[in-house]
Design an enzyme around this catalytic site. Structure first.
Site, short mmCIF file in Angstrom:
data_model
loop_
_atom_site.label_atom_id
_atom_site.label_comp_id
_atom_site.label_asym_id
_atom_site.label_seq_id
_atom_site.Cartn_x
_atom_site.Cartn_y
_atom_site.Cartn_z
N THR A 67 -13.80 7.31 -0.85
CA THR A 67 -14.57 6.07 -0.90
C THR A 67 -16.04 6.43 -0.81
OG1 THR A 67 -12.78 4.90 0.14
CG2 THR A 67 -14.94 3.85 0.25
N ARG A 92 -2.80 2.16 2.06
CA ARG A 92 -2.89 1.86 3.49
C ARG A 92 -2.14 2.92 4.27
NH1 ARG A 92 0.38 -3.44 3.20
NH2 ARG A 92 1.23 -2.19 1.54
N GLU A 93 -2.69 3.31 5.42
CA GLU A 93 -1.96 4.23 6.29
C GLU A 93 -0.66 3.57 6.73
OE1 GLU A 93 -4.13 6.11 9.46
OE2 GLU A 93 -5.96 6.02 8.29
N LYS A 121 -14.04 -0.91 -4.63
CA LYS A 121 -13.37 -0.43 -3.42
C LYS A 121 -13.98 -1.06 -2.16
CE LYS A 121 -11.11 1.88 -0.47
NZ LYS A 121 -10.20 2.92 -0.23
N PHE A 158 -3.02 -10.59 5.13
CA PHE A 158 -4.22 -10.36 5.95
C PHE A 158 -4.71 -11.63 6.62
CE2 PHE A 158 -5.37 -5.91 5.68
CZ PHE A 158 -4.35 -5.50 4.85
N GLY A 166 -5.26 -11.43 15.63
CA GLY A 166 -4.91 -10.38 16.58
C GLY A 166 -6.14 -9.83 17.27
N CYS A 210 -10.99 2.96 7.67
CA CYS A 210 -11.59 2.38 6.46
C CYS A 210 -12.39 1.10 6.68
CB CYS A 210 -10.50 2.12 5.43
SG CYS A 210 -9.79 3.62 4.81
N LYS A 219 -15.71 1.37 8.64
CA LYS A 219 -16.64 2.27 7.94
C LYS A 219 -17.12 1.64 6.63
CE LYS A 219 -14.86 6.10 5.93
NZ LYS A 219 -15.24 6.46 4.57
C1 UDX Z 1 -7.13 -0.31 4.47
C2 UDX Z 1 -6.86 -1.01 3.13
O1 UDX Z 1 -5.80 -1.97 3.30
C3 UDX Z 1 -6.54 -0.01 2.05
O2 UDX Z 1 -6.41 -0.66 0.79
C4 UDX Z 1 -7.67 1.03 1.97
O3 UDX Z 1 -7.39 2.02 0.99
C5 UDX Z 1 -7.87 1.69 3.32
O4 UDX Z 1 -8.14 0.67 4.30
P1 UDX Z 1 -5.64 0.77 6.39
O5 UDX Z 1 -6.93 1.03 7.09
O6 UDX Z 1 -4.62 1.85 6.31
O7 UDX Z 1 -5.91 0.31 4.88
O8 UDX Z 1 -4.93 -0.45 7.15
P2 UDX Z 1 -4.60 -1.98 6.88
O9 UDX Z 1 -3.14 -2.14 6.78
O10 UDX Z 1 -5.40 -2.55 5.80
O11 UDX Z 1 -5.04 -2.61 8.28
C6 UDX Z 1 -6.38 -2.45 8.76
C7 UDX Z 1 -6.54 -3.12 10.11
O12 UDX Z 1 -6.47 -4.54 9.99
C8 UDX Z 1 -5.47 -2.74 11.14
O13 UDX Z 1 -6.08 -2.53 12.39
C9 UDX Z 1 -4.56 -3.94 11.19
O14 UDX Z 1 -3.91 -4.10 12.42
C10 UDX Z 1 -5.56 -5.07 10.94
N1 UDX Z 1 -4.97 -6.29 10.38
C11 UDX Z 1 -4.40 -6.26 9.15
C12 UDX Z 1 -5.04 -7.48 11.10
O15 UDX Z 1 -5.58 -7.54 12.21
N2 UDX Z 1 -4.51 -8.61 10.53
C13 UDX Z 1 -3.93 -8.62 9.30
O16 UDX Z 1 -3.47 -9.70 8.87
C14 UDX Z 1 -3.86 -7.41 8.60
#
Ligand code: UDX
Length: 430
Positions: A121, A155-156, A205, A250, A254, A261, A264
């Site tokens: 990124t 996503r992780e 992105k 999303f 919470g 990601c 940052k």
């Molecule tokens: C994110 C993007 O989704 C992904 O496309 C990108 O390439 C990298 O960043 P990631 O960081 O792995 O992926 O996690 P993600 O599943 O998106 O969740 C990010 C954070 O948001 C987590 O802490 C999660 O708990 C929180 N979250 C997610 C919420 O609080 N509520 C939601 O409804 C969804």
């Protein structure tokens, strides 16, 4: 096709495995010898479901190997993916020093036409910089090359699924030859391909991640209003999810978003906007709301328990989200640090994360079981929505607690059932 992946971190390793799965011959390059040895022995240096077996499979099939030999790797491969880290600098901007180092090495060893692809990124304009860095390393060279942006959206915890079945593939560049070559890598994938210039690909992105972060902060704000009005945020979220213009994802209120990601990338987009004298005030609020979210929970705990000093609180979940051992920017840690500063005794449970690897405090005890973490506590906080927390025998847990108060920081448990089981149950907006 032969593909070189430079940087065998989370994104690089996943990208390497996915290309091997698509039938390409993949080389992973890193200067970290220990990582390369581990990977060549079929072992990952991070936790991610599904990747371990894929690694073993492709090593056995000789579709994949890992090396530290930069010169050979670059000379033998004509498609080179840059997957190194772009950590956050103190002003929020993405630090491109690793990308620059890699571009210099590519410039040094390029021996024939190459397509260099940025997967990391990176801020708008990086592909142009990479082009310059490669060219600068050997200004005399007449050997042509192209730079393309092909951002990653995985996503992780869901990396494999996301990488194998992406919603879209974005390819940004100015050379049709290079774009066609990168497009052909994905010919066995059934995903729409969006072709654009490299600057738009880079902005896509950041815009995507910031938009998702914005959804989370928005629903968290509405959840706080729900608390005041005694309305369930889940009912509200349900009511808006069905609107296809908003979408179902999303919108889970919470403790806020964490990870490597969103925090940052939102900071980097804000930094770019400031540098270009554009006021992205909406994103500033997204950050403020997110940073305040763990403290909203602390406030709730204080309202319930009075002074927190000397109390014992169990924290269930340390990872920033389930399915990963990553604790970067995890709201659970913000919560724990604040509890410690208030002289709270903290017991923690997480299925994969060991707190001692990240935080050293005599006030914290890590427990292997949820019952262990709940023993003699004045309150339990659920901070990561690990699926196994849904299957807990909560009556058993209640028996060992001093007071049966649970704060569900991920709104994952069945509120009515918890109340029927005799818990004093609270969530965010419910
Ligand atoms: C994110 C993007 O989704 C992904 O496309 C990108 O390439 C990298 O960043 P990631 O960081 O792995 O992926 O996690 P993600 O599943 O998106 O969740 C990010 C954070 O948001 C987590 O802490 C999660 O708990 C929180 N979250 C997610 C919420 O609080 N509520 C939601 O409804 C969804």
């Amino acid at each position: 096709m032969n593909i070189l992946i430079i940087g065998t971190g989370y994104v690089g390793t996943t990208t390497a495995l996915v290309f091997a799965e698509l039938g390409h011959q993949v080389t992973g390059l890193d200067k970290d010898v220990s990582k390369i040895e581990l990977l060549n022995n079929g072992r990952l240096h991070f936790f991610e479901p599904g990747l371990g077996s894929l690694l073993k499979k492709h090593l056995e099939q000789n579709l994949l190997h890992f090396t530290t030999d930069q010169e050979n790797a670059i000379k033998r491969n004509d498609i080179i993916y840059i997957c190194v880290g772009t950590p956050r600098d103190s002003d929020g901007s993405a630090n491109l020093s690793y990308v620059e180092q890699v571009a210099n090495v590519i410039g040094k060893y390029r021996n024939r036409y190459k397509v260099v692809v940025t997967k990391s990124t990176v801020p708008v304009g990086t592909a142009e910089k990479v082009h310059q860095w490669i060219a600068d390393d050997n200004p005399e060279s007449q050997i042509p090359f192209d730079v393309v942006s092909n951002p990653e959206f995985l996503r992780e915890g869901n990396a494999l699924e996301d990488a194998l079945h992406p919603d879209r593939i974005v390819i940004g560049g100015s050379s049709q030859k290079a774009i066609n070559l990168i497009r052909s890598l994905y010919q066995n994938m059934h995903a729409p391909i969006i072709v654009t210039n490299s600057r738009a690909a880079e902005l896509i992105k950041y815009t995507a991640n910031s938009f998702l972060a914005m959804k989370i902060s928005y629903i968290n704000e509405i959840a706080k209003l729900c608390d005041k009005l005694d309305i369930s945020i889940e009912d509200v979220a349900q009511g808006i999810r069905s609107d296809h213009r908003i979408g179902p994802h999303f919108l889970n209120a919470g403790m806020g978003y964490g990870g490597s990601c969103f925090p940052k990338d939102v900071a980097a987009l804000l930094e770019v906007s400031k540098r270009n004298q554009v006021n992205l005030s909406i994103l500033e609020k997204v950050v403020t709301v997110n940073e305040a979210q763990p403290f909203y929970l602390i406030q709730k705990l204080s309202e319930k328990l009075g002074s927190l000093k000397g109390k014992k609180i169990g924290v269930l979940g340390l990872a920033f989200k389930p399915g990963t051992d990553d604790v970067r920017e995890s709201p659970a840690f913000v919560l724990i640090q604040d509890l410690l500063s208030k002289n709270v005794k903290v017991s923690v449970h997480d299925p994969v994360v060991k707190i001692a690897d990240h935080l050293d405090s005599h006030q914290i005890v890590q427990c292997d079981s949820i019952v262990g973490a709940a023993r003699n506590t004045d309150a339990l906080v659920l901070s990561t929505n690990w699926e196994q927390y849904l299957k807990v025998d909560w009556l058993n847990v209640k028996r060992v607690m001093k007071t049966p108060y649970i704060f569900d920081g991920r709104n994952m448990l069945d509120a009515q059932k918890m109340k029927n089981d005799g818990f004093d149950y609270e969530g965010i907006g419910c």
